[in-house]
Design a protein around this motif. Structure first.
Motif, short mmCIF file in Angstrom:
data_model
loop_
_atom_site.label_atom_id
_atom_site.label_comp_id
_atom_site.label_asym_id
_atom_site.label_seq_id
_atom_site.Cartn_x
_atom_site.Cartn_y
_atom_site.Cartn_z
N TRP A 209 60.16 53.27 18.99
CA TRP A 209 60.65 53.85 20.25
C TRP A 209 59.58 53.67 21.33
O TRP A 209 58.41 53.44 21.03
N MET A 210 59.99 53.84 22.57
CA MET A 210 59.01 53.90 23.66
C MET A 210 59.52 54.86 24.73
O MET A 210 60.72 55.13 24.82
N PHE A 211 58.59 55.41 25.50
CA PHE A 211 58.98 56.18 26.69
C PHE A 211 58.03 55.80 27.81
O PHE A 211 56.96 55.19 27.56
N GLY A 212 58.39 56.11 29.02
CA GLY A 212 57.48 55.77 30.11
C GLY A 212 58.05 56.06 31.48
O GLY A 212 59.17 56.58 31.63
N VAL A 213 57.24 55.73 32.48
CA VAL A 213 57.60 55.95 33.88
C VAL A 213 57.31 54.68 34.65
O VAL A 213 56.23 54.10 34.54
N ALA A 214 58.31 54.24 35.43
CA ALA A 214 58.12 53.08 36.30
C ALA A 214 58.20 53.58 37.74
O ALA A 214 59.01 54.45 38.06
N THR A 215 57.34 53.04 38.59
CA THR A 215 57.32 53.48 40.00
C THR A 215 57.83 52.38 40.89
O THR A 215 57.45 51.21 40.75
N LYS A 216 58.71 52.73 41.84
CA LYS A 216 59.27 51.73 42.74
C LYS A 216 58.21 51.32 43.78
O LYS A 216 57.56 52.18 44.35
#
Ligand SMILES: C[S@@+](CC[C@H](N)C(=O)[O-])C[C@H]1O[C@@H](n2cnc3c(N)ncnc32)[C@H](O)[C@@H]1O
Length: 216
Positions: A209-216
């Motif tokens: 699995w993976m989790f994360g945050v991407a910023t525009k």
């Protein structure tokens, strides 16, 4: 009838999966509190593939929600989960539809988009991420958590590729070999931070699995 049964059946199922990843969810949504503090106002959050709404307890109080979900019967479960887990939230809009095209949501109108266990089963990940970028405000954040394909060349990846066609039929398009990691990197976000972890599942094929945050 199928959708009504699915909404009823999936509610406890999603809660149970969610309970198994509660520590990772806490880490994932930690920076949402920071976003709320930076903006110094209540957040507008769009959750895609919201189903019955398992993420609400992590949202900053008084956030306004737009939920995008193709199963119309999920709405009552979702409202119930708001009442029981974070009653200060407001359901601004429930959009019954697919995240590949969200014409009812204006450009750059949300502070955050949330998507957990959804990219594995959408028809077109690139179109979904292009819509996410369209509706996010500049510097807005995309929070995600997915089961993913193992590294190319591993035995598990080969098995994931082999069993995906059958798994898709059984589960309504869920891909064991979900390639969201690569698609996210190429989608056009300013930055993408991911953390890998192992889901303690009896099903060996869906442990990465993976989790994360991407910023525009
Ligand atoms: C496995 S459930 C995950 C539900 C919830 N997000 C969670 O973390 O438990 C996947 C959800 O994505 C929805 N879904 C499937 N395809 C979609 C699409 N193209 N756009 C938006 N939602 C979609 C399904 O109806 C379902 O509610």
């Amino acid at each position: 009838m199928g959708q009504r049964f699915s909404a009823w059946f999936m509610n406890p199922f999603c809660k149970s999966i969610n309970n198994n990843v509660k520590n990772e969810k806490a880490l994932l949504f930690d920076s949402m509190t920071q976003l709320r503090e930076t903006l110094d106002r209540d957040l507008v959050i769009c959750e895609i593939g919201a189903r019955s709404g398992v993420n609400y307890k992590h949202y900053p109080p008084r956030s306004k929600l737009i939920c995008v979900e193709p199963n119309q019967y999920s709405r009552s479960y979702l409202e119930e989960n708001i009442r029981t887990t974070n009653p200060s939230l407001t359901l601004k809009d429930f959009v019954c539809g697919f995240a590949e095209s969200m014409p009812g949501i204006d450009n750059e109108c949300v502070d955050a988009v949330v998507c957990t266990l959804v990219l594995c089963c959408v028809k077109n990940q690139k179109e979904v991420l292009s819509e996410v970028l369209r509706i996010l405000r500049p510097d807005g954040q995309f929070y995600f958590m997915e089961h993913v394909a193992d590294q190319p060349g591993t035995f598990r990846r080969k098995m994931q590729n082999t069993f995906t066609p059958a798994w898709k039929l059984l589960t309504g398009n869920c891909h064991l070999n979900n390639n969201a990691r690569a698609v996210l990197q190429d989608a056009g976000f300013k930055s993408v931070r991911t953390t890998d972890f192992t889901y303690r599942s009896m099903l060996w094929l869906i442990r990465p699995w993976m989790f994360g945050v991407a910023t525009k």
